[in-house]
Scaffold this motif. Sequence first.
Motif, mmCIF file in Angstrom:
data_model
loop_
_atom_site.group_PDB
_atom_site.id
_atom_site.type_symbol
_atom_site.label_atom_id
_atom_site.label_comp_id
_atom_site.label_asym_id
_atom_site.label_seq_id
_atom_site.Cartn_x
_atom_site.Cartn_y
_atom_site.Cartn_z
ATOM 1 N N LYS A 1 40.545 44.690 32.891
ATOM 2 C CA LYS A 1 42.113 44.745 33.039
ATOM 3 C C LYS A 1 42.770 43.390 33.280
ATOM 4 C CE LYS A 1 45.691 47.145 35.931
ATOM 5 N NZ LYS A 1 45.682 48.279 37.054
ATOM 6 N N MET A 2 42.054 42.595 34.140
ATOM 7 C CA MET A 2 42.684 41.440 34.288
ATOM 8 C C MET A 2 42.321 40.215 33.280
ATOM 9 S SD MET A 2 41.746 40.723 38.498
ATOM 10 C CE MET A 2 42.797 39.115 38.361
ATOM 11 N N GLY A 3 41.678 40.559 32.330
ATOM 12 C CA GLY A 3 41.377 39.737 30.913
ATOM 13 C C GLY A 3 40.159 38.849 31.080
ATOM 14 N N HIS A 4 39.143 39.139 32.000
ATOM 15 C CA HIS A 4 38.244 38.234 32.437
ATOM 16 C C HIS A 4 36.979 38.309 31.204
ATOM 17 C CE1 HIS A 4 39.456 36.693 36.152
ATOM 18 N NE2 HIS A 4 39.757 37.836 36.765
ATOM 19 N N PRO A 5 36.318 37.218 30.980
ATOM 20 C CA PRO A 5 35.246 37.351 30.020
ATOM 21 C C PRO A 5 33.999 38.399 30.106
ATOM 22 C CG PRO A 5 35.016 35.286 31.057
ATOM 23 C CD PRO A 5 36.379 35.714 31.626
ATOM 24 N N LEU A 6 33.195 38.550 29.390
ATOM 25 C CA LEU A 6 32.192 39.590 29.685
ATOM 26 C C LEU A 6 31.111 39.220 30.791
ATOM 27 C CD1 LEU A 6 30.788 42.000 28.499
ATOM 28 C CD2 LEU A 6 29.374 40.562 27.036
ATOM 29 N N SER A 7 30.762 38.043 30.987
ATOM 30 C CA SER A 7 30.074 37.506 32.072
ATOM 31 C C SER A 7 30.854 37.916 33.442
ATOM 32 C CB SER A 7 29.961 35.997 32.014
ATOM 33 O OG SER A 7 31.060 35.392 32.070
ATOM 34 N N ALA A 8 32.081 37.497 33.656
ATOM 35 C CA ALA A 8 32.655 38.052 34.830
ATOM 36 C C ALA A 8 32.922 39.377 34.870
ATOM 37 C CB ALA A 8 34.094 37.551 34.869
ATOM 38 N N LEU B 53 37.066 38.645 45.829
ATOM 39 C CA LEU B 53 36.872 37.135 45.825
ATOM 40 C C LEU B 53 36.439 36.486 44.681
ATOM 41 C CD1 LEU B 53 35.138 36.808 49.398
ATOM 42 C CD2 LEU B 53 37.540 36.142 48.744
ATOM 43 N N LEU B 54 35.531 37.074 43.818
ATOM 44 C CA LEU B 54 35.118 36.445 42.821
ATOM 45 C C LEU B 54 36.006 36.283 41.640
ATOM 46 C CD1 LEU B 54 32.372 35.621 41.013
ATOM 47 C CD2 LEU B 54 32.312 38.099 40.390
ATOM 48 N N ILE B 55 36.761 37.452 41.476
ATOM 49 C CA ILE B 55 37.788 37.395 40.214
ATOM 50 C C ILE B 55 39.112 37.001 40.614
ATOM 51 C CG2 ILE B 55 36.123 39.201 39.029
ATOM 52 C CD1 ILE B 55 38.326 41.328 39.639
ATOM 53 N N GLY B 56 39.282 36.647 41.640
ATOM 54 C CA GLY B 56 40.480 35.994 42.019
ATOM 55 C C GLY B 56 41.693 37.015 42.525
ATOM 56 N N VAL B 57 41.266 38.146 42.973
ATOM 57 C CA VAL B 57 42.258 39.120 43.334
ATOM 58 C C VAL B 57 42.382 38.915 44.739
ATOM 59 C CG1 VAL B 57 42.895 41.402 43.906
ATOM 60 C CG2 VAL B 57 41.505 40.837 41.609
#
Length: 202
Positions: free
Chosen positions: A111-118, A49-53
Amino acid sequence: MAWELLSVIGIIAFAVSGAIVAMEEEYDILGVYILGIVTAFGGGAIRNLLIGVPVSALWEQGAFFQIALASVTIVFLFPKLLLRHWSKWGNLSDAIGLSAFAIQGALYAVKMGHPLSAVIAAAVLTGSGGGIIRDLLAGRKPLVLKAEIYAVWAALGGLIVGLGWAGDAAGLYVLFLVLVACRICSYVFRWRLPNRSYHIDQ
């Protein structure tokens, strides 16, 4: 391969943890299976839910569900084999699940290319989310909200993975062992985060 192995380790550890907590609370067989499965996959659902999957991606992990169900079944059929040693090994199981899922969640976000905070947030939620749901459903205070150091180790794992300091399989396994050791040490030596209580005088 490293991602899959860490997933299996985390699922077994948390499924066993959830099933045993349910049996301690005297839940029936359905409750034992539900708490075991929710503990094993709850952190991943929150992370998705958080990272959009799409959360529906969880239902595509057929083999992992079978592993979780088998783990819960073993606990339910042979409780004395595990419950006799749970006071000693329960925190080890929790540490293994926390560390494996924290790294797995961080790898997922990278793997999804999110920033360090995510990446760090994904590590914390994947590592501790299942345990939080387990404790809430069992009517207990979530371990992650206590003064004892818990989620910090998941955040540390996410930071190291996010910075690329554990880029290969060997590095991930070493990180996994380090996080497990840190979590066990924080429990054995009672390391605590600073806290402050506040009471209103009547």
